[in-house]
Design a protein around this motif. Sequence first.
Motif, PDB file in Angstrom:
ATOM      1  N   GLN A  74       0.811  -1.219   0.000  1.00 15.72           N
ATOM      2  CA  GLN A  74       0.000   0.000   0.000  1.00 15.72           C
ATOM      3  C   GLN A  74       0.841   1.264   0.000  1.00 15.72           C
ATOM      4  O   GLN A  74       0.578   2.194  -0.767  1.00 15.72           O
ATOM      5  CB  GLN A  74      -0.921   0.011   1.233  1.00 15.72           C
ATOM      6  N   ARG A  75       1.841   1.295   0.878  1.00 17.98           N
ATOM      7  CA  ARG A  75       2.587   2.534   1.095  1.00 17.98           C
ATOM      8  C   ARG A  75       3.656   2.798   0.041  1.00 17.98           C
ATOM      9  O   ARG A  75       3.930   3.951  -0.291  1.00 17.98           O
ATOM     10  CB  ARG A  75       3.249   2.515   2.479  1.00 17.98           C
ATOM     11  N   HIS A  76       4.277   1.742  -0.457  1.00 19.82           N
ATOM     12  CA  HIS A  76       5.459   1.953  -1.298  1.00 19.82           C
ATOM     13  C   HIS A  76       5.347   1.364  -2.704  1.00 19.82           C
ATOM     14  O   HIS A  76       6.213   1.622  -3.535  1.00 19.82           O
ATOM     15  CB  HIS A  76       6.692   1.407  -0.578  1.00 19.82           C
ATOM     16  N   TRP A  77       4.320   0.576  -2.971  1.00 16.72           N
ATOM     17  CA  TRP A  77       4.090   0.078  -4.322  1.00 16.72           C
ATOM     18  C   TRP A  77       2.750   0.565  -4.867  1.00 16.72           C
ATOM     19  O   TRP A  77       2.313   0.099  -5.910  1.00 16.72           O
ATOM     20  CB  TRP A  77       4.170  -1.456  -4.350  1.00 16.72           C
ATOM     21  N   GLN A  78       2.094   1.461  -4.136  1.00 16.39           N
ATOM     22  CA  GLN A  78       0.819   2.047  -4.560  1.00 16.39           C
ATOM     23  C   GLN A  78      -0.165   0.974  -5.036  1.00 16.39           C
ATOM     24  O   GLN A  78      -0.795   1.088  -6.095  1.00 16.39           O
ATOM     25  CB  GLN A  78       1.038   3.080  -5.671  1.00 16.39           C
ATOM     26  N   CYS A  79      -0.269  -0.066  -4.228  1.00 18.26           N
ATOM     27  CA  CYS A  79      -1.107  -1.209  -4.567  1.00 18.26           C
ATOM     28  C   CYS A  79      -2.091  -1.440  -3.421  1.00 18.26           C
ATOM     29  O   CYS A  79      -1.744  -2.098  -2.423  1.00 18.26           O
ATOM     30  CB  CYS A  79      -0.234  -2.451  -4.795  1.00 18.26           C
ATOM     31  N   PRO A  80      -3.306  -0.896  -3.502  1.00 18.59           N
ATOM     32  CA  PRO A  80      -4.270  -1.042  -2.416  1.00 18.59           C
ATOM     33  C   PRO A  80      -4.470  -2.515  -2.042  1.00 18.59           C
ATOM     34  O   PRO A  80      -4.783  -3.345  -2.903  1.00 18.59           O
ATOM     35  CB  PRO A  80      -5.554  -0.454  -3.007  1.00 18.59           C
ATOM     36  N   THR A  81      -4.271  -2.821  -0.748  1.00 26.03           N
ATOM     37  CA  THR A  81      -4.245  -4.213  -0.304  1.00 26.03           C
ATOM     38  C   THR A  81      -5.089  -4.401   0.947  1.00 26.03           C
ATOM     39  O   THR A  81      -4.911  -3.697   1.943  1.00 26.03           O
ATOM     40  CB  THR A  81      -2.798  -4.654  -0.014  1.00 26.03           C
ATOM     41  N   ALA A  82      -6.006  -5.346   0.871  1.00 25.99           N
ATOM     42  CA  ALA A  82      -6.819  -5.717   2.037  1.00 25.99           C
ATOM     43  C   ALA A  82      -6.296  -7.034   2.582  1.00 25.99           C
ATOM     44  O   ALA A  82      -5.867  -7.909   1.819  1.00 25.99           O
ATOM     45  CB  ALA A  82      -8.285  -5.862   1.642  1.00 25.99           C
ATOM     46  N   SER A  83      -6.306  -7.185   3.902  1.00 24.18           N
ATOM     47  CA  SER A  83      -5.883  -8.445   4.502  1.00 24.18           C
ATOM     48  C   SER A  83      -6.985  -8.986   5.396  1.00 24.18           C
ATOM     49  O   SER A  83      -7.669  -8.235   6.099  1.00 24.18           O
ATOM     50  CB  SER A  83      -4.586  -8.267   5.300  1.00 24.18           C
ATOM     51  N   LEU A  84      -7.144 -10.302   5.335  1.00 22.06           N
ATOM     52  CA  LEU A  84      -8.186 -10.989   6.092  1.00 22.06           C
ATOM     53  C   LEU A  84      -7.601 -12.269   6.648  1.00 22.06           C
ATOM     54  O   LEU A  84      -6.946 -13.027   5.925  1.00 22.06           O
ATOM     55  CB  LEU A  84      -9.373 -11.302   5.175  1.00 22.06           C
ATOM     56  N   SER A  85      -7.807 -12.507   7.950  1.00 18.65           N
ATOM     57  CA  SER A  85      -7.366 -13.758   8.555  1.00 18.65           C
ATOM     58  C   SER A  85      -8.535 -14.722   8.615  1.00 18.65           C
ATOM     59  O   SER A  85      -9.662 -14.338   8.960  1.00 18.65           O
ATOM     60  CB  SER A  85      -6.835 -13.513   9.965  1.00 18.65           C
ATOM     61  N   ILE A  86      -8.280 -15.987   8.297  1.00 18.81           N
ATOM     62  CA  ILE A  86      -9.347 -16.971   8.401  1.00 18.81           C
ATOM     63  C   ILE A  86      -9.794 -17.117   9.860  1.00 18.81           C
ATOM     64  O   ILE A  86     -10.930 -17.499  10.134  1.00 18.81           O
ATOM     65  CB  ILE A  86      -8.918 -18.330   7.798  1.00 18.81           C
ATOM     66  N   ASP A  87      -8.904 -16.763  10.796  1.00 16.06           N
ATOM     67  CA  ASP A  87      -9.280 -16.782  12.211  1.00 16.06           C
ATOM     68  C   ASP A  87     -10.421 -15.814  12.508  1.00 16.06           C
ATOM     69  O   ASP A  87     -11.213 -16.036  13.424  1.00 16.06           O
ATOM     70  CB  ASP A  87      -8.088 -16.415  13.101  1.00 16.06           C
ATOM     71  N   ASP A  88     -10.488 -14.737  11.747  1.00 15.51           N
ATOM     72  CA  ASP A  88     -11.550 -13.752  11.971  1.00 15.51           C
ATOM     73  C   ASP A  88     -12.892 -14.207  11.417  1.00 15.51           C
ATOM     74  O   ASP A  88     -13.906 -13.525  11.587  1.00 15.51           O
ATOM     75  CB  ASP A  88     -11.151 -12.402  11.375  1.00 15.51           C
TER      76      ASP A  88
END
Length: 313
Positions: free
Chosen positions: A73-87
């Motif tokens: 997100q910060r340095h490759w200008q690539c919007p990224t969402a993260s999701l844990s299967i634990d959630d």
Amino acid sequence: MANCEFQKTIDTLMAREGLPPGYGNTVASIIVPLVEAIVALQKRHRRSVIIGIHGAQGTGKSTLTLFLRELLQRHWQCPTASLSIDDLYLTRAERQSLADQVHPLFKTRGVPGTHDLTLGNRVLDQLLSASPGDSTPLPAFDKAVDDRVPEAQWPVFEGPAKVILLEGWCVGATPQPESALARPVNKLEAEEDAQGQWREYVNQCLKTGYREFFGRLDWLVMLEAPSMDCVLQWRRLQEQKLAQRHARAAKEGNRAGGSPELRIMSDHEVQRFIMHYQRVTEHCLRVLPKRADVLIPVGADHFMETPIWNNRS
């Protein structure tokens, strides 16, 4: 200036996670090349990509996911969402219902069958179809109270994501042959699942809903634990850190009065807890190294070792 900002991000993340100085070398030699490979993959596909990050408990998959998301997100200008299967764990009430209807061992979170895959698929669909201005709530689970966080408190991802990181201990797991289910792998299975009903249900889940859910992955990155003994040791360490974190929060007055009772496990309880995971974990350690697109061995010292790239396409 860019290099200074990049190093500032790394230093901030390392301090936040309490990582040793040597982790900076891991970032440079392993994490940055992985970031670059994910960016290249997304550009080739010209669409959002879903990257699975598999690793037994304590292998560092959550830390890896954090670094990947922040750097993308910060340095490759690539919007990224993260999701844990634990959630995506079922609520305590839902797991109790499953325990009542199928097998008492399903009261304990963790194994396939204890996740809300309908919720997981809905979140992935929302992230993949989002337009600028859209908001996607991301589920959250509080392990300290063993229950899902109220939806009003879920973090929100804004806009479309080019990359979705899905991390978890069983991400990418495959079912076992039926013949492998006959013999118990530990005391828990021998004494509390003598007829094999629990493990057969888990395996059936891996054949159906989980196969479809994991089939959405574009890439699978595996953090390969050296042994189950290390997994047990690392899981104990996780629980100790969880207890310390909540103790600090309580001391600082960050826990509201009337909050649910904390469910921090003792070392003995962790040992029993890990038995629930043993069968699927050991099966993953046998079969996933050849199936993963990127295999990253993790040493007993907890440091990631040289990756094996099985697929860069």
